[in-house]
Write an enzyme that holds these catalytic residues in place. Sequence first.
Site, PDB file in Angstrom:
ATOM      1  N   ASN A   9       0.772  -1.381  -0.052  1.00 12.20           N
ATOM      2  CA  ASN A   9       0.160   0.192  -0.271  1.00 12.20           C
ATOM      3  C   ASN A   9       1.004   1.162  -0.366  1.00 12.20           C
ATOM      4  O   ASN A   9       1.319   1.099   1.229  1.00 12.20           O
ATOM      5  CB  ASN A   9      -0.926  -0.473   1.216  1.00 12.20           C
ATOM      6  CG  ASN A   9      -1.524   1.172   1.295  1.00 12.20           C
ATOM      7  OD1 ASN A   9      -1.267   2.040   0.315  1.00 12.20           O
ATOM      8  ND2 ASN A   9      -1.894   1.417   2.439  1.00 12.20           N
ATOM      9  N   TRP A  10       0.865   2.347  -1.161  1.00 13.31           N
ATOM     10  CA  TRP A  10       1.695   2.810  -1.797  1.00 13.31           C
ATOM     11  C   TRP A  10       1.579   4.524  -0.679  1.00 13.31           C
ATOM     12  O   TRP A  10       2.264   5.621  -0.289  1.00 13.31           O
ATOM     13  CB  TRP A  10       2.467   3.336  -2.328  1.00 13.31           C
ATOM     14  CG  TRP A  10       2.910   2.532  -2.863  1.00 13.31           C
ATOM     15  CD1 TRP A  10       3.662   1.427  -3.054  1.00 13.31           C
ATOM     16  CD2 TRP A  10       3.623   2.494  -4.394  1.00 13.31           C
ATOM     17  NE1 TRP A  10       4.247   0.311  -3.650  1.00 13.31           N
ATOM     18  CE2 TRP A  10       4.481   1.497  -4.237  1.00 13.31           C
ATOM     19  CE3 TRP A  10       3.533   3.587  -6.133  1.00 13.31           C
ATOM     20  CZ2 TRP A  10       6.040   1.036  -5.835  1.00 13.31           C
ATOM     21  CZ3 TRP A  10       4.151   3.152  -6.826  1.00 13.31           C
ATOM     22  CH2 TRP A  10       5.108   2.152  -6.686  1.00 13.31           C
ATOM     23  N   LYS A  11      -0.007   4.484  -0.140  1.00 13.55           N
ATOM     24  CA  LYS A  11      -0.208   5.524   0.351  1.00 13.55           C
ATOM     25  C   LYS A  11      -0.172   7.002  -0.606  1.00 13.55           C
ATOM     26  O   LYS A  11       0.024   6.556  -1.542  1.00 13.55           O
ATOM     27  CB  LYS A  11       0.320   5.752   2.191  1.00 13.55           C
ATOM     28  CG  LYS A  11      -0.228   4.464   2.392  1.00 13.55           C
ATOM     29  CD  LYS A  11       0.050   5.113   4.604  1.00 13.55           C
ATOM     30  CE  LYS A  11       0.520   2.864   4.427  1.00 13.55           C
ATOM     31  NZ  LYS A  11      -0.093   3.328   6.439  1.00 13.55           N
ATOM     32  N   HIS A  94      -9.567   1.377   5.717  1.00 11.37           N
ATOM     33  CA  HIS A  94      -8.053   1.249   6.438  1.00 11.37           C
ATOM     34  C   HIS A  94      -7.992   2.317   7.307  1.00 11.37           C
ATOM     35  O   HIS A  94      -9.391   3.261   7.353  1.00 11.37           O
ATOM     36  CB  HIS A  94      -6.943   1.861   4.944  1.00 11.37           C
ATOM     37  CG  HIS A  94      -5.631   1.657   5.662  1.00 11.37           C
ATOM     38  ND1 HIS A  94      -5.653   2.855   6.569  1.00 11.37           N
ATOM     39  CD2 HIS A  94      -4.762   1.197   5.656  1.00 11.37           C
ATOM     40  CE1 HIS A  94      -4.391   2.755   6.729  1.00 11.37           C
ATOM     41  NE2 HIS A  94      -3.259   1.774   5.552  1.00 11.37           N
ATOM     42  N   GLU A  96      -6.423   4.739   8.172  1.00 15.80           N
ATOM     43  CA  GLU A  96      -6.536   6.323   7.987  1.00 15.80           C
ATOM     44  C   GLU A  96      -6.889   6.554   6.960  1.00 15.80           C
ATOM     45  O   GLU A  96      -8.064   8.015   7.208  1.00 15.80           O
ATOM     46  CB  GLU A  96      -5.337   6.280   6.531  1.00 15.80           C
ATOM     47  CG  GLU A  96      -3.414   6.630   7.508  1.00 15.80           C
ATOM     48  CD  GLU A  96      -2.368   5.372   6.648  1.00 15.80           C
ATOM     49  OE1 GLU A  96      -2.618   5.783   5.660  1.00 15.80           O
ATOM     50  OE2 GLU A  96      -1.831   5.115   7.049  1.00 15.80           O
ATOM     51  N   GLU A 166      -4.969  -4.959  11.363  1.00 16.64           N
ATOM     52  CA  GLU A 166      -4.069  -3.613  11.040  1.00 16.64           C
ATOM     53  C   GLU A 166      -3.565  -3.021  12.747  1.00 16.64           C
ATOM     54  O   GLU A 166      -5.130  -1.931  12.530  1.00 16.64           O
ATOM     55  CB  GLU A 166      -4.574  -2.501  10.168  1.00 16.64           C
ATOM     56  CG  GLU A 166      -3.927  -3.380   8.196  1.00 16.64           C
ATOM     57  CD  GLU A 166      -2.887  -2.617   7.615  1.00 16.64           C
ATOM     58  OE1 GLU A 166      -2.602  -2.740   7.270  1.00 16.64           O
ATOM     59  OE2 GLU A 166      -4.171  -1.277   7.428  1.00 16.64           O
ATOM     60  N   GLY A 172       2.674   2.614  10.350  1.00 15.69           N
ATOM     61  CA  GLY A 172       3.523   3.526  10.465  1.00 15.69           C
ATOM     62  C   GLY A 172       4.186   4.166  11.586  1.00 15.69           C
ATOM     63  O   GLY A 172       5.470   4.935  11.326  1.00 15.69           O
ATOM     64  N   SER A 211       4.037  -1.812  10.006  1.00 16.31           N
ATOM     65  CA  SER A 211       5.373  -1.932  10.329  1.00 16.31           C
ATOM     66  C   SER A 211       6.285  -3.400   9.996  1.00 16.31           C
ATOM     67  O   SER A 211       6.867  -4.436  10.445  1.00 16.31           O
ATOM     68  CB  SER A 211       6.383  -1.579  12.065  1.00 16.31           C
ATOM     69  OG  SER A 211       5.276   0.139  11.838  1.00 16.31           O
ATOM     70  N   GLY A 232       2.723  -1.102   3.790  1.00 16.10           N
ATOM     71  CA  GLY A 232       2.913   0.230   3.893  1.00 16.10           C
ATOM     72  C   GLY A 232       4.361   0.799   3.307  1.00 16.10           C
ATOM     73  O   GLY A 232       4.672   0.678   2.523  1.00 16.10           O
ATOM     74  N   GLY A 233       4.712   1.085   4.835  1.00 18.57           N
ATOM     75  CA  GLY A 233       6.033   2.000   4.565  1.00 18.57           C
ATOM     76  C   GLY A 233       6.927   0.974   3.192  1.00 18.57           C
ATOM     77  O   GLY A 233       8.279   1.449   3.123  1.00 18.57           O
TER      78      GLY A 233
END
Length: 249
Positions: A9-11, A94, A96, A166, A172, A211, A232-233
């Site tokens: 997930n590149w956000k 998600h 966010e 999650e 993150g 993470s 993500g990251g």
Amino acid sequence: MRVPLIAGNWKMNGSLALVEQFGQAFGEANLSSSMEIAILPPSPYLAAAQTAFEKTPLRLGAQTVNPEPSGAYTGEVSASMLSEFGVHYVLAGHSERRSLYHEDDKAVLVRVQAVLNEGLTPILCVGETLAERDEGRTEATVLSQVKTVFDMLNAQQRQHVVIAYEPVWAIGTGRTATPEQAQTVHAAIRAYLVEYDKQMASTLRLLYGGSMKRENAAELLAQPDIDGGLIGGASLKVDDFLAICQSVG
Ligand code: PGA
């Protein structure tokens, strides 16, 4: 038999150059054919990614969708539009989106339904906040997020959902759930799904997110009820993401 799924997930990150880099690296990589890998770039990159990923095992995903089929919804994208660009997976719920854009359980449900109606696969994200964990409400929170969606789907639709656990406190933050903490929640979700249908519960894929990185992926993915990851990251660096994909046992 559950086919492992690793989804990046590149956000709101990435670039056309990164799309090309992933296309190149995954075109040459030696990866197990018994797993699925997806990249979820920001929607302006979908067309380029569709082309760049053509000769790679990478599938495409989207980070959000509007539940309406079309209309005056400035800034939004529908499921049928995503489908036209070869999208396979679409995130719903998600954390966010839940916190920054106020998407409640009802909003998550209509998105899951829109994705399923288009013949795509929703990745339903669930997870507790740190306060909920500290109050001992982890399972209650997560299972209620699953219930609000699963109660409204029919048996056939439920089979096509992927769930991503999650924990909000791990997203993150660099603070990963331990493999035991993650496995405990995954096992609770799977046990809960048995109440709907035993067969569906044994085949539905449960991803862990929060993470996950090359250093901890193998241990998390080795847990019996963890069928993949939502990254993500660490999905923004091609070497790291490849290493995670290669740690699928
Ligand atoms: P993270 O994000 O890997 O950067 O913690 C995971 C996610 O939000 O899906």
